[in-house]
Design a protein around this motif. Sequence first.
Motif, mmCIF file in Angstrom:
data_model
loop_
_atom_site.group_PDB
_atom_site.id
_atom_site.type_symbol
_atom_site.label_atom_id
_atom_site.label_comp_id
_atom_site.label_asym_id
_atom_site.label_seq_id
_atom_site.Cartn_x
_atom_site.Cartn_y
_atom_site.Cartn_z
ATOM 1 N N PRO A 274 -24.011 27.345 -69.110
ATOM 2 C CA PRO A 274 -24.535 26.331 -68.183
ATOM 3 C C PRO A 274 -25.062 25.121 -68.931
ATOM 4 N N ARG A 275 -25.168 24.008 -68.214
ATOM 5 C CA ARG A 275 -25.733 22.801 -68.783
ATOM 6 C C ARG A 275 -27.240 22.944 -68.915
ATOM 7 N N GLY A 276 -27.849 22.074 -69.738
ATOM 8 C CA GLY A 276 -29.248 22.191 -70.098
ATOM 9 C C GLY A 276 -30.219 22.368 -68.950
ATOM 10 N N PRO A 277 -30.261 21.459 -67.968
ATOM 11 C CA PRO A 277 -31.243 21.598 -66.880
ATOM 12 C C PRO A 277 -31.091 22.895 -66.099
ATOM 13 N N GLN A 278 -29.839 23.324 -65.875
ATOM 14 C CA GLN A 278 -29.628 24.576 -65.160
ATOM 15 C C GLN A 278 -30.198 25.754 -65.938
#
Length: 314
Positions: A274-278
Motif C-alpha cells: 500500500p501507499r504511505g498514508p494508507q
Amino acid sequence: MRPSTELTDRFAADLDALVEPETRLGIAVSGGPDSVALLLLAAAARPDRIEAATVDHRLRPESAGEARFVADLCRRLGVAHHILTVTVASGASLQAQARHARYRALNDWAIEQSLGAVATAHHADDQAETLLMRLARGAGLSGLAATRRKRLLDRDIWLVRPLLDWRRAELRAIVEAAGIEPIDDPANRDPRHDRARFRGLVERADWAEADRLASSARWLADAEEAIEWSVAGLAEARVREVGGGIEVEAGGLPRELQRRLLLVAFDRLGAVRPRGPQLERAMAALAGGRTVTLAGLKMSGGGTWRVSAAPPPR
C-alpha cells in the motif's frame, strides 16, 4: 574524442567500486550530453568490454533519428550499438510509464547480450533534483534514498550509476571537448514535468546547492541500506507463517521497523504494497489493537500482528 587520462582514471575507479573490471557492461545512451559523456568515459576506461543501447520510446518524431545519431557515434568509437524500440503504456504519468518500459527493455537486452550490468548517466545534479522532488511529495526514507549507485534489475542484471559524484557541467565539458553536438531533448525544459521544474529550482536557488543535496541523498541511501540489513535479520526472528497467514511480532520495536516488517508480510502473501498514508492509517489501527482490512488483507493488532487474506465480500 577520448577524455583525458585523469578523467578516465577517475571514472574507472568509480566504476570499479560497482562492478568487477572484467564485467561486460551495457551503456544506456539517449544521445543527450550526460549519456554521451558516460559513453566516452566507458569507451576509454573499458575498451572491448562495453556495448551500448538506445531506447526509442517513439514518443517524439525525432526519436528514431536520435537513435541513429547514437548508433553513428558508437560506430566511430568502435562500440557495438543496439536500438531498442518500445511501446509506452498509457497511464497517469507518461514519464513513469516510459521509465518502466525503458528499464524492462534494457534488462532484456542485457540478458540477450550476456552483459553483467547496465550503466546509466545519473549524476549529482539528478540526485539533488530527485531529493527535492521526493521531499515535496512527503516521501519517507525509502523514497528519499531511491537513487542508488547499484541495484538489481532482474535475473542478476545490475543497474549501476557510476556518475553520481559527477556534476552536469563536468559531463557537458567532456562532450564539448570531444567536439560532439549532443541531442537536446525539449522535455528537459518542459515545465509540465516535475523534473524540469525542480531542475530550474536547483539552478536558480542559491540555497539548493547540488553537491550538498547530493551528499544528503547519499547519507539517506546509507541509512536505508542499514535499515534493510537490520530488517532482513528481524524478519527471520519475528515474521512467521501460521495457519495460512503471517504473524509479525511488532512489540517493542521502533515504528519504522514495525512498518517494514508489516511490508514483509504483504510481500510473503503476494499482496500489493500500500501507499504511505494508507499504511500509516493501518498501523495506527494495529497499534491500538484494532482490526483493519487493506489491499485484500485482514490485519489484527496488539503485541503480535496477524495478517491473512481477507474473506471475500458477501
